[in-house]
Scaffold this motif. Structure first.
Motif, mmCIF file in Angstrom:
data_model
loop_
_atom_site.group_PDB
_atom_site.id
_atom_site.type_symbol
_atom_site.label_atom_id
_atom_site.label_comp_id
_atom_site.label_asym_id
_atom_site.label_seq_id
_atom_site.Cartn_x
_atom_site.Cartn_y
_atom_site.Cartn_z
ATOM 1 N N SER A 128 -29.596 23.577 15.893
ATOM 2 C CA SER A 128 -30.228 24.488 14.934
ATOM 3 C C SER A 128 -30.615 23.762 13.661
ATOM 4 O O SER A 128 -29.854 22.956 13.121
ATOM 5 N N LEU A 130 -30.698 24.918 10.890
ATOM 6 C CA LEU A 130 -29.800 25.317 9.810
ATOM 7 C C LEU A 130 -28.557 24.450 9.781
ATOM 8 O O LEU A 130 -28.051 24.107 8.714
ATOM 9 N N VAL A 131 -28.080 24.082 10.968
ATOM 10 C CA VAL A 131 -26.936 23.171 11.039
ATOM 11 C C VAL A 131 -27.312 21.854 10.376
ATOM 12 O O VAL A 131 -26.566 21.303 9.556
ATOM 13 N N SER A 133 -29.743 21.290 8.206
ATOM 14 C CA SER A 133 -29.962 21.444 6.768
ATOM 15 C C SER A 133 -28.633 21.508 6.046
ATOM 16 O O SER A 133 -28.445 20.879 4.995
ATOM 17 N N PRO C 35 -25.783 14.142 11.536
ATOM 18 C CA PRO C 35 -25.653 15.505 10.990
ATOM 19 C C PRO C 35 -24.967 16.467 11.951
ATOM 20 O O PRO C 35 -24.196 17.324 11.517
ATOM 21 N N VAL C 39 -20.412 17.916 10.905
ATOM 22 C CA VAL C 39 -19.928 19.268 10.641
ATOM 23 C C VAL C 39 -18.615 19.547 11.359
ATOM 24 O O VAL C 39 -17.856 20.422 10.941
ATOM 25 N N ASP C 214 -31.131 30.367 17.916
ATOM 26 C CA ASP C 214 -31.262 29.576 16.686
ATOM 27 C C ASP C 214 -32.481 29.971 15.865
ATOM 28 O O ASP C 214 -32.702 29.427 14.782
ATOM 29 N N MET C 234 -27.092 32.607 8.054
ATOM 30 C CA MET C 234 -26.840 31.222 7.635
ATOM 31 C C MET C 234 -27.847 30.786 6.595
ATOM 32 O O MET C 234 -27.507 30.157 5.598
ATOM 33 N N TYR C 235 -29.127 31.114 6.853
ATOM 34 C CA TYR C 235 -30.200 30.675 5.963
ATOM 35 C C TYR C 235 -29.976 31.230 4.563
ATOM 36 O O TYR C 235 -29.997 30.476 3.587
ATOM 37 N N ILE C 238 -26.935 29.482 2.941
ATOM 38 C CA ILE C 238 -27.165 28.128 2.416
ATOM 39 C C ILE C 238 -28.000 28.197 1.149
ATOM 40 O O ILE C 238 -27.807 27.435 0.207
ATOM 41 N N SER C 250 -21.523 26.103 11.996
ATOM 42 C CA SER C 250 -22.352 25.002 12.499
ATOM 43 C C SER C 250 -21.700 24.339 13.701
ATOM 44 O O SER C 250 -22.376 24.010 14.686
ATOM 45 N N LEU C 253 -22.348 26.324 16.654
ATOM 46 C CA LEU C 253 -23.724 26.181 17.148
ATOM 47 C C LEU C 253 -23.920 24.846 17.875
ATOM 48 O O LEU C 253 -24.594 24.784 18.908
ATOM 49 N N VAL C 254 -23.313 23.782 17.313
ATOM 50 C CA VAL C 254 -23.403 22.483 17.990
ATOM 51 C C VAL C 254 -22.735 22.565 19.358
ATOM 52 O O VAL C 254 -23.259 22.071 20.362
ATOM 53 N N THR C 257 -24.975 24.211 21.772
ATOM 54 C CA THR C 257 -26.046 23.293 22.165
ATOM 55 C C THR C 257 -25.551 22.301 23.222
ATOM 56 O O THR C 257 -26.232 22.042 24.211
#
Lengths: 296, 358, 275
Positions: A128, A130-131, A133, C35, C39, C214, C234-235, C238, C250, C253-254, C257
C-alpha cells in the motif's frame, strides 16, 4: 456491439448465398461475453468521464470557458502544472535509470533465481502506498531514522531536510514508480535474442561493447516507453505529494482535491482534471509513437 | 459403400487471395484418405472448412448424408486429432477421453465402459489417472486418438497428428493408426506434408498444390502414374530431362534429347510431334547393367560425377551426354560397380517407367 | 560445456563494470524493500513516540489498533467486505470479457479493449472526480454501492489483463477440440477454458482484492468521512498526526501483501516468469 460483429462477419455474409445465421450466433456469442463489462464501463467509466468534461464547461446553466481562462491566467495553476510536469519527468527519469540496473541484473540470472529476486520488486509494488508514505515519514523526518543515523555518525546536530519538500516527493514517488519501470524493461531485455550478444562476443566485442552496441540500443524503445509511462503515472499522483511534499510541491491532483473539498468549485476541479487527462493522453500517445517508430 | 463426406465445389477466398479453388472430394465409409501437400497448398484450409472452423466462400459440404455447410462445429459429428494434442490440461486421461461422452450426457456406467475400451484400444488403460502433462508426446497423441474415436463420430479428422513427434515414434504411431483404422473400420481424413506418411497409411491420397487438388488416387497410382510434374516430384524422387517429341503412336511416344539420343515412353493424351516436353524417370528405376536387350528398355550414356552412400542404398550422380544431371538409386551389395568420377556409365530403364510432362 | 565455459569467461572479462552495476541494482533493491520492512519492528514498540529501534518491545500498538473505539477494526472490516464484493463483481465481468477479447477479431476491437482497459492508464484522481460527480447526481456517494462500483472500475481492467495473459498460454485447439466433440460455446467456456486458466484467474483476483483493499483515492472521494475504508482512515491519520498505531496497521497490510504474493506464486504455473 452488434454492429461491430455484423461488420466482422460482413465479408463472409456478403459473398454467401444463404444466411450464415449459425456463424452470426457464434460470433455474437463472444459478444455476449464482452457485453456485461462493456455496458458497465460505458455507464460507470465513460459517462462519468464525459460528465467531468461537461462540468468543466457548464456552470449555473450556461456553457463557459471561464475555468480554462482562469487556468491559463492563474499563477497557482501554472505552479501546479510546472510541478506536475517537472516532478513527473524527473521521477520518470530516476525510476527508469534505477529500474534499468535492476532489470538488467534480473535478466542475467537463471529463471528459477529470477522468480525469487523478483519478489524484491513485486513486494514493494503491491505494498500500500500509505504504508510506504508512512515508512518514509518515519525514515526521512527531521527526527527520522536517517537523520538520527547521520547525527550519530557525524557527532553533530545536523538535520538534512528530506520531507515536506521536493526531495521527499521525489524519493517517495521514485520508490513507487521504479517497479513500474522494471517490468517492461525486463521483458524487453528478456525478449532479446541471446545469439546477438554471443555473435558480437565471438566477433571480438568486450562486455562493455556488447552492452553499449547491442543490448542497450535494442532495449531503448522499451526504456523510453516505460520512462514516459512512469512519468504519466507520476503526474497523476496524489497521495505522495500530499503526504511527503510541502505546500510549494502541490501537484494537479492535489489541486483537484482542493477544489472539490475546500473550494467546492466542481467547475475548476473538472477543468484541471481535463487538462491532466489530456496531458496523460498526449504523453501516452507519444510513448506509443516512440515505441513503434524506434522498434522498426 | 456409403459416402461419409462429400464436398461440392468448396472454395475459400480471403479478399483477393484464393486459399482454395473450387474443390470436389468424396470420402467413403471406412476409407483412409490423406490430404497431402506442402505448406500453403490449401490442405489446412480445406480441413478447417470441413471441421467448421472456417466457412467456405462457395460450395456445399455433406457429412454423413446431411448438409453441414452452415452447421455449427459441434453438430457436425466429427472427431479430430490435432498436431499439439489439444488435451485439456486440467483433466486426467480418463476424463479427457470421457469429455465428449459427458457432453452427450451418456450414462456414467456406459462412459466408464466406453472410455475403458477406447483406452484399451490405444494401450493406455494403466495411465488413465494421470494428467496429460505427465505423459510423453506419443502417449498424449494416443489419448487424443482415443478421445476422437470414443463417441463413434462419422468421420475422424487428423491434422498432422504426428508432426510434433520424432522419427521413430512417428513410424510406430503411423503403424498403430493404420492398424486401428483397419480393425475398427473408422473413416479417417488425414492431413500431412510428409509423402512417406501419406503413402504408407492411406487408401487414397489427394495431392494438393496451390489451393487445389492436383491429383487424387491410391498411393500406387500417384507413384507410378503421376499426372503432373509436381505430383511426380512431390511423391518420391525424380529426374527430369528436357526433350522434344519426334514420333508418336497410340502406344508409344518417342522423344529426342539434345544429344540426339532417343527415349520412348507410354503415350498419353495431349502431346504432339515437335512439342518440347520434360521426361521423368525415378532414380530407383534406373539400372547400370550393360546394353539394352529389348525395345522395351531405354538406354542413355553418361559420366559419373559423384556418389553418396546411404547404407541400404547408394546414389550415383551422372552427367548425361545431353548435359543434364541425373541421379541413380541402387541397392547396396558387394557387386557394386566402381563409380569413380569420370567413369562412363550405361543407364537403362523400362519404357513404362518413363513419364512425359508438358 | 562450451557455453558454460564461455559465460564464465564473459563474466570475468566484464569484471569491474558488471559488478558496479550489480552493486547499484542491490542498492535499488534495498531502497525498494526497506520501507516495507522498517514498519515491522516499529509495530512492536510500546512508546507513544516513533523511535527506531523501539526502546521497549510489546504488543501495545496492536492492542490499540484492535480497540473498537479507535475505529481501525470497523474500517478494516469495511475494506474487507468492499474488497470481496468488488472482486466478485470484477470476476463476473472481467473474466468473460477477457475471453471475448482474446477470441474475437472484429472491426473496432482495439478501440473496445482500449476503452475496457483505460482505467489502468487514466490518472486515478480523474476517475475519482468523475465518479464523485456522477454518484452525486445518482445520490449514491457515501454508500457501499458507490464504493463497490468505483472499486470495480479500478480493479476489473487489471483482472482482464491477468486473465488475458493466462488465455495467451492456452492452446486454442483445445477449445476447437471441445467444439468438434460437441460442446456448446458456454460448455467450452465453463468446462474447458475456465478450469484451464483457474491459476492466473485466482492469482489475478487475489491481487485485484489487494488493489481494492489498498485503494485510497477513489474511496477518499466517495466514502463518507464517518465511515472510512482502512486506507482512507490511514490517509487522514497520516495527514494530521503520524501515530505509532500506523506501524501496526502497516505491518498488517505488508503481511497481507506477502500472503497474497505467496498464494499467487503457488497458483501460477511453473514455467511462467512470476510477474
Amino acid at each position: 456491439m452488434q454492429t461491430m460483429h455484423a461488420l466482422e462477419t460482413n465479408t463472409t455474409i456478403g459473398k454467401a448465398h444463404r444466411g450464415r445465421i449459425p456463424i452470426m450466433i457464434r460470433t455474437l456469442g463472444f459478444g455476449t461475453f464482452l457485453l456485461p463489462l462493456t455496458v458497465f464501463m460505458l455507464l460507470v467509466f465513460c459517462v462519468p468521464l464525459l460528465g467531468v468534461a461537461r462540468a468543466s464547461f457548464y456552470t449555473n446553466g450556461t456553457w463557459t470557458l471561464s475555468a480554462y481562462r482562469e487556468f491559463v491566467s492563474g499563477a497557482l495553476f501554472h505552479r501546479a502544472l510546472i510541478n506536475t510536469l517537472s516532478i513527473g519527468f524527473m521521477t520518470g527519469l530516476i525510476s527508469v535509470i534505477c529500474g534499468y540496473f535492476v532489470a538488467y541484473h534480473l535478466s542475467r540470472m537463471p529463471q528459477r533465481k529470477r522468480r525469487l529476486y523478483i519478489i524484491l520488486v513485486m513486494l514493494p509494488f503491491w505494498t500500500s502506498i500509505l504504508v510506504k508514505s508512512f515508512a518514509f515519514t518515519v525514515l526521512l523526518g527531521t527526527n527520522g531514522i536517517i537523520n538520527q543515523a547521520l547525527q550519530a555518525i557525524s557527532g553533530t546536530n545536523v538535520v538534512v531536510p528530506m520531507i515536506f519538500n521536493r526531495a521527499g516527493v521525489i524519493i517517495g514517488m521514485a520508490h513507487w514508480l521504479i517497479p513500474f519501470s522494471v517490468l517492461p524493461i525486463l521483458s524487453s531485455l528478456l525478449s532479446q535474442d541471446k545469439a546477438l550478444r554471443d555473435a558480437a562476443e565471438v566477433m571480438g566485442a568486450t562486455g562493455m561493447q556488447v552492452f553499449w552496441k547491442v543490448t542497450f540500443p535494442l532495449s531503448l524503445p522499451g526504456v523510453l516507453a516505460s520512462g514516459l509511462m512512469a512519468s504519466v503515472i507520476g503526474m497523476g499522483s496524489f497521495v505522495t505529494p500530499s503526504l511527503l511534499g510541502g505546500r510549494q510541491d502541490l501537484m494537479m491532483a492535489n489541486l483537484v482535491d482542493f477544489y472539490v473539498r475546500e473550494a467546492l468549485d466542481w467547475r475548476m476541479a473538472s477543468a484541471i482534471a481535463v487538462v491532466l487527462i489530456l496531458l496523460a493522453l498526449l504523453i501516452l500517445s507519444t510513448a506509443a509513437f516512440v515505441r513503434t517508430r524506434l522498434s522498426r | 459403400m456409403t459416402s461419409k463426406l462429400t464436398l461440392h465445389g468448396v472454395s475459400k477466398r480471403y479478399g483477393p487471395v484464393t486459399a482454395l479453388h473450387p474443390t470436389d472430394l468424396e470420402v467413403r465409409e471406412g476409407e483412409f484418405v490423406t490430404l497431402l501437400g506442402p505448406s500453403g497448398s490449401g490442405k489446412s484450409t480445406l480441413l478447417k472448412i470441413i471441421a467448421g472452423m472456417e466457412l467456405p466462400t462457395e460450395g456445399r459440404i455433406i457429412i454423413n448424408g446431411r448438409d453441414a455447410t452452415e452447421m455449427p462445429v459441434r453438430e457436425r459429428d466429427l472427431g479430430m486429432v490435432f498436431q499439439n494434442y489439444a488435451l485439456m490440461p486440467h483433466l486426467t486421461v480418463f476424463d479427457n477421453v470421457a469429455f465428449p461422452l459427458k457432453i452427450r450426457k451418456t450414462a456414467t456406467e456406459e462412459i466408464r465402459r466406453k472410455v475403458h475400451d477406447a483406452l484399451k484400444t490405444v494401450q493406455l488403460e494403466h495411465l488413465k489417472d494421470r494428467k496429460p502433462q505427465a505423459l510423453s508426446g506419443g502417449q498424449q497423441q494416443r489419448v487424443s486418438i482415443a478421445r476422437a474415436i470414443v463417441y463413434n463420430p462419422s468421420l475422424v479428422l487428423m491434422d498432422e497428428p504426428l508432426g510434433a513427434l520424432d522419427k521413430k515414434l512417428r513410424e510406430q504411431l503411423q503403424f498403430e493408426i493404420k492398424e486401428l483404422h483397419d480393425r475398427l473400420g473408422i473413416t479417417i481424413l488425414y492431413v500431412t506434408h510428409d509423402q512417406q506418411e501419406a503413402m504408407s497409411m492411406s487408401d487414397r491420397v489427394a495431392l494438393m498444390n496451390g489451393g487445389r487438388i492436383e491429383q487424387i488416387g491410391t498411393p500406387r497410382q500417384l507413384y507410378f502414374t503421376p499426372e503432373t510434374a509436381f505430383a511426380a516430384d512431390f511423391l518420391g524422387s525424380s529426374n527430369f530431362i528436357d526433350a522434344t517429341v519426334t514420333a508418336r503412336t497410340s502406344e508409344r511416344t518417342v522423344c529426342r534429347l539434345s544429344s540426339g539420343e532417343e527415349i520412348a515412353a507410354p503415350s498419353r493424351e495431349g502431346f504432339s510431334e515437335g512439342q518440347k516436353v520434360r521426361l521423368m524417370v525415378r532414380p530407383e528405376h534406373i539400372s547400370l547393367l550393360g546394353q539394352a536387350v529389348s525395345a522395351d528398355r531405354n538406354v542413355l550414356k553418361g559420366v559419373t560425377t559423384g556418389t553418396t552412400f546411404f547404407g541400404e542404398s547408394a546414389e550415383i550422380r551422372a552427367r548425361l551426354a545431353a548435359g543434364s544431371e541425373i541421379a541413380i538409386r541402387i541397392p547396396n551389395d558387394y557387386s557394386l560397380p566402381e563409380a569413380e568420377p569420370g567413369a562412363p556409365l550405361h543407364l537403362e530403364w523400362d519404357v513404362r517407367q518413363t513419364h512425359v510432362f508438358a | 560445456m562450451n557455453t558454460l565455459h564461455q559465460s564464465a569467461k564473459a563474466t570475468s572479462r566484464l569484471g569491474r563494470p558488471i559488478s558496479a552495476s550489480v552493486l547499484i541494482a542491490w542498492l535499488v533493491y534495498l531502497f525498494l524493500i526497506v520501507p516495507s520492512l522498517i514498519v515491522v519492528p516499529m509495530s512492536f514498540g510500546t512508546s507513544n513516540e516513533l523511535v527506531f529501534p523501539p526502546q521497549q518491545w510489546g504488543l501495545d500498538l496492536y492492542a490499540k489498533a484492535l480497540d473498537p473505539a479507535q475505529g481501525w477494526l470497523s474500517a478494516g472490516g469495511r475494506s474487507f467486505v468492499l474488497g470481496l464484493i468488488a472482486t466478485g463483481l470484477a470476476l463476473m465481468m472481467g473474466v468473460p470479457a477477457a475471453y471475448g477479447l482474446s477470441r474475437t477479431n472484429f472491426f473496432g476491437q482495439k478501440a473496445l479493449s482500449f476503452m475496457l482497459l483505460s482505467p489502468i492508464f487514466a490518472p486515478t484522481i480523474v476517475v475519482a472526480l468523475a465518479l464523485y460527480l456522477y454518484f452525486a447526481t445518482l445520490h449514491i456517494n457515501g454508500s457501499m454501492l458507490g464504493l463497490v462500483m468505483g472499486h470495480a472500475v479500478i480493479i476489473t481492467p487489471f483482472l482482464v489483463v491477468t486473465t488475458l495473459s493466462g488465455l495467451k498460454h492456452l492452446d486454442r485447439n483445445i477449445e476447437n477440440a471441445a467444439m468438434v466433440m460437441g460442446a456448446t460455446q458456454l460448455q467450452v467456456f465453463f468446462r474447458v477454458v475456465l478450469p484451464a486458466i483457474k491459476g492466473p484467474v485466482l492469482s489475478g483476483s487475489l491481487f485485484a482484492f489487494l488493489l481494492s483493499f489498498d485503494e485510497v483515492i477513489v474511496s477518499w472521494f466517495i466514502a463518507r468521512s464517518d465511515q472510512p475504508t482502512l486506507p482512507v482512515k490511514m490517509y487522514s491519520s497520516i495527514q494530521w498526526e503520524v501515530s505509532p498505531v500506523l506501524a501496526a496497521i502497516s505491518t498488517f497490510l505488508v503481511f497481507i501483501t506477502v500472503i497474497v504474493s505467496l498464494v499467487s506464486a503457488f497458483a501460477q504455473p511453473e514455467n511462467t516468469d512470476g510477474f
